[in-house]
Design a protein around this motif. Structure first.
Motif, PDB file in Angstrom:
ATOM      1  N   THR A 100      -8.916   9.156  12.105  1.00 25.88           N
ATOM      2  CA  THR A 100      -8.137  10.361  11.004  1.00 25.88           C
ATOM      3  C   THR A 100      -7.738   9.889   9.682  1.00 25.88           C
ATOM      4  N   LEU A 101      -7.848   8.522   9.767  1.00 26.31           N
ATOM      5  CA  LEU A 101      -7.364   7.931   8.426  1.00 26.31           C
ATOM      6  C   LEU A 101      -8.407   8.101   7.310  1.00 26.31           C
ATOM      7  N   ASP A 102      -7.853   8.406   6.019  1.00 27.42           N
ATOM      8  CA  ASP A 102      -8.854   8.624   4.850  1.00 27.42           C
ATOM      9  C   ASP A 102      -8.794   7.557   3.975  1.00 27.42           C
ATOM     10  N   TRP A 103      -9.650   7.563   3.066  1.00 32.14           N
ATOM     11  CA  TRP A 103      -9.792   6.555   2.238  1.00 32.14           C
ATOM     12  C   TRP A 103      -9.114   6.896   1.182  1.00 32.14           C
ATOM     13  N   PRO A 104      -8.196   6.229   0.210  1.00 34.19           N
ATOM     14  CA  PRO A 104      -7.881   4.755   0.389  1.00 34.19           C
ATOM     15  C   PRO A 104      -7.016   4.455   1.476  1.00 34.19           C
ATOM     16  N   CYS A 105      -7.161   3.717   2.438  1.00 34.83           N
ATOM     17  CA  CYS A 105      -6.135   2.966   3.616  1.00 34.83           C
ATOM     18  C   CYS A 105      -6.553   1.776   3.724  1.00 34.83           C
ATOM     19  N   LEU A 106      -5.323   1.077   4.019  1.00 41.00           N
ATOM     20  CA  LEU A 106      -5.204  -0.326   4.472  1.00 41.00           C
ATOM     21  C   LEU A 106      -4.824  -0.538   5.710  1.00 41.00           C
ATOM     22  N   VAL A 107      -5.231  -1.154   6.840  1.00 42.59           N
ATOM     23  CA  VAL A 107      -4.705  -1.455   8.236  1.00 42.59           C
ATOM     24  C   VAL A 107      -4.489  -2.871   8.322  1.00 42.59           C
ATOM     25  N   ARG A 108      -3.323  -3.312   9.240  1.00 44.42           N
ATOM     26  CA  ARG A 108      -3.284  -4.837   9.736  1.00 44.42           C
ATOM     27  C   ARG A 108      -3.341  -4.872  11.151  1.00 44.42           C
ATOM     28  N   GLU A 109      -4.215  -5.699  11.660  1.00 43.80           N
ATOM     29  CA  GLU A 109      -4.080  -5.926  13.110  1.00 43.80           C
ATOM     30  C   GLU A 109      -2.937  -6.392  13.499  1.00 43.80           C
ATOM     31  N   ILE A 110      -2.570  -5.742  14.636  1.00 43.07           N
ATOM     32  CA  ILE A 110      -1.239  -6.220  15.336  1.00 43.07           C
ATOM     33  C   ILE A 110      -1.533  -7.177  16.521  1.00 43.07           C
ATOM     34  N   THR A 111      -1.132  -8.283  16.150  1.00 41.66           N
ATOM     35  CA  THR A 111      -1.478  -9.551  17.028  1.00 41.66           C
ATOM     36  C   THR A 111      -0.381  -9.511  18.325  1.00 41.66           C
ATOM     37  N   PRO A 163      -3.094 -12.343  10.220  1.00 43.34           N
ATOM     38  CA  PRO A 163      -3.443 -11.215  10.735  1.00 43.34           C
ATOM     39  C   PRO A 163      -4.509 -10.568   9.911  1.00 43.34           C
ATOM     40  N   GLN A 164      -5.264  -9.993  10.371  1.00 45.97           N
ATOM     41  CA  GLN A 164      -6.652  -9.422   9.627  1.00 45.97           C
ATOM     42  C   GLN A 164      -6.257  -8.133   8.949  1.00 45.97           C
ATOM     43  N   ILE A 165      -6.631  -7.985   7.888  1.00 46.71           N
ATOM     44  CA  ILE A 165      -6.112  -6.692   6.868  1.00 46.71           C
ATOM     45  C   ILE A 165      -7.523  -6.015   6.581  1.00 46.71           C
ATOM     46  N   TRP A 166      -7.598  -4.963   7.032  1.00 47.34           N
ATOM     47  CA  TRP A 166      -8.956  -4.151   6.819  1.00 47.34           C
ATOM     48  C   TRP A 166      -8.557  -2.823   5.816  1.00 47.34           C
ATOM     49  N   GLU A 167      -9.695  -2.321   5.069  1.00 45.15           N
ATOM     50  CA  GLU A 167      -9.708  -1.295   4.120  1.00 45.15           C
ATOM     51  C   GLU A 167     -10.626  -0.517   4.627  1.00 45.15           C
ATOM     52  N   ARG A 168     -10.230   0.773   4.578  1.00 50.17           N
ATOM     53  CA  ARG A 168     -11.281   1.898   4.694  1.00 50.17           C
ATOM     54  C   ARG A 168     -12.456   1.723   3.920  1.00 50.17           C
ATOM     55  N   ALA A 169     -13.744   1.609   4.349  1.00 41.82           N
ATOM     56  CA  ALA A 169     -14.850   1.582   3.316  1.00 41.82           C
ATOM     57  C   ALA A 169     -14.998   2.704   2.601  1.00 41.82           C
ATOM     58  N   PHE A 170     -15.228   2.736   1.167  1.00 43.81           N
ATOM     59  CA  PHE A 170     -15.583   3.728   0.457  1.00 43.81           C
ATOM     60  C   PHE A 170     -16.866   4.242   0.862  1.00 43.81           C
ATOM     61  N   GLN A 171     -16.988   5.621   0.870  1.00 47.45           N
ATOM     62  CA  GLN A 171     -18.403   6.510   1.318  1.00 47.45           C
ATOM     63  C   GLN A 171     -18.968   5.751   2.586  1.00 47.45           C
ATOM     64  N   THR A 172     -18.186   5.325   3.595  1.00 50.36           N
ATOM     65  CA  THR A 172     -18.873   5.120   4.814  1.00 50.36           C
ATOM     66  C   THR A 172     -17.796   5.653   5.694  1.00 50.36           C
ATOM     67  N   GLU A 199      -1.419  -1.520  12.437  1.00 48.64           N
ATOM     68  CA  GLU A 199      -0.501  -0.760  11.623  1.00 48.64           C
ATOM     69  C   GLU A 199      -1.104  -0.298  10.279  1.00 48.64           C
ATOM     70  N   VAL A 200      -0.776   0.833   9.902  1.00 49.72           N
ATOM     71  CA  VAL A 200      -1.053   1.341   8.712  1.00 49.72           C
ATOM     72  C   VAL A 200      -0.149   0.835   7.460  1.00 49.72           C
ATOM     73  N   LEU A 201      -0.985   0.604   6.238  1.00 49.27           N
ATOM     74  CA  LEU A 201      -0.151  -0.299   5.146  1.00 49.27           C
ATOM     75  C   LEU A 201      -0.596   0.434   4.014  1.00 49.27           C
ATOM     76  N   PRO A 202      -0.064   1.151   3.125  1.00 44.23           N
ATOM     77  CA  PRO A 202       1.171   2.025   3.476  1.00 44.23           C
ATOM     78  C   PRO A 202       0.300   3.333   3.902  1.00 44.23           C
ATOM     79  N   GLU A 203       0.974   4.097   4.402  1.00 45.13           N
ATOM     80  CA  GLU A 203       0.516   5.588   4.794  1.00 45.13           C
ATOM     81  C   GLU A 203      -0.299   6.207   3.764  1.00 45.13           C
ATOM     82  N   PRO A 204      -1.367   6.808   4.010  1.00 46.84           N
ATOM     83  CA  PRO A 204      -2.165   7.495   2.870  1.00 46.84           C
ATOM     84  C   PRO A 204      -1.424   8.652   2.407  1.00 46.84           C
ATOM     85  N   LYS A 205      -1.376   8.874   0.941  1.00 52.32           N
ATOM     86  CA  LYS A 205      -0.876   9.895   0.278  1.00 52.32           C
ATOM     87  C   LYS A 205       0.998   9.527  -0.010  1.00 52.32           C
ATOM     88  N   GLU A 206       1.141   8.420   0.457  1.00 55.48           N
ATOM     89  CA  GLU A 206       2.701   8.273   0.443  1.00 55.48           C
ATOM     90  C   GLU A 206       3.045   7.970  -0.868  1.00 55.48           C
TER      91      GLU A 206
END
Length: 120
Positions: free
Chosen positions: A58-69, A78-87, A109-116
């Motif tokens: 449900t998370l849209d681009w742009p968005c960052l998340v960090r794995e909760i260990t 902890p690995q940080i991921w970004e929503r890949a553009f156009q995928t 965990e979402v870092l930061p919330e989209p559209k925040e």
């Protein structure tokens, strides 16, 4: 670094401390002092936790998340991921999209919330 996530009890404590010995002419004056105290405490909303692939989708681009260990695992970075553009996938921050490695390990965990637009 102090924990900047403040719950309702902590906010009530800040409000009680402000009220001690203070005479406020209006509710607005109290609100301004209360906001100043929250900003001074460097408060931010607790991060949103994502536990399922459906929630992650449900998370849209742009968005960052960090794995909760998990607490029993030793993870210095902890690995940080970004929503890949156009995928429909994710990529590790700073790396190219890789179809073989395109999904963070849950929970995240979402870092930061989209559209925040602010921290409150």
């Amino acid at each position: 670094m102090p924990d900047r996530n403040i719950d309702r009890e902590s906010l009530q404590h800040i409000a009680r401390k402000l009220m001690e010995g203070e005479q406020f002419r209006s509710p607005g004056m109290f609100a301004l002092k209360f906001i100043d105290a929250i900003v001074e405490a460097d408060w931010r909303r607790p991060a949103r936790a994502i536990a399922t692939a459906e929630e992650l989708d449900t998370l849209d681009w742009p968005c960052l998340v960090r794995e909760i260990t998990p607490a029993d695992e030793l993870e210095f970075y902890p690995q940080i991921w970004e929503r890949a553009f156009q995928t429909d996938g994710w990529c590790r921050v700073g790396q190219m999209f890789d179809e073989e490695d395109c999904t963070p390990r849950l929970p995240v965990e979402v870092l930061p919330e989209p559209k925040e637009t602010d921290r409150a």
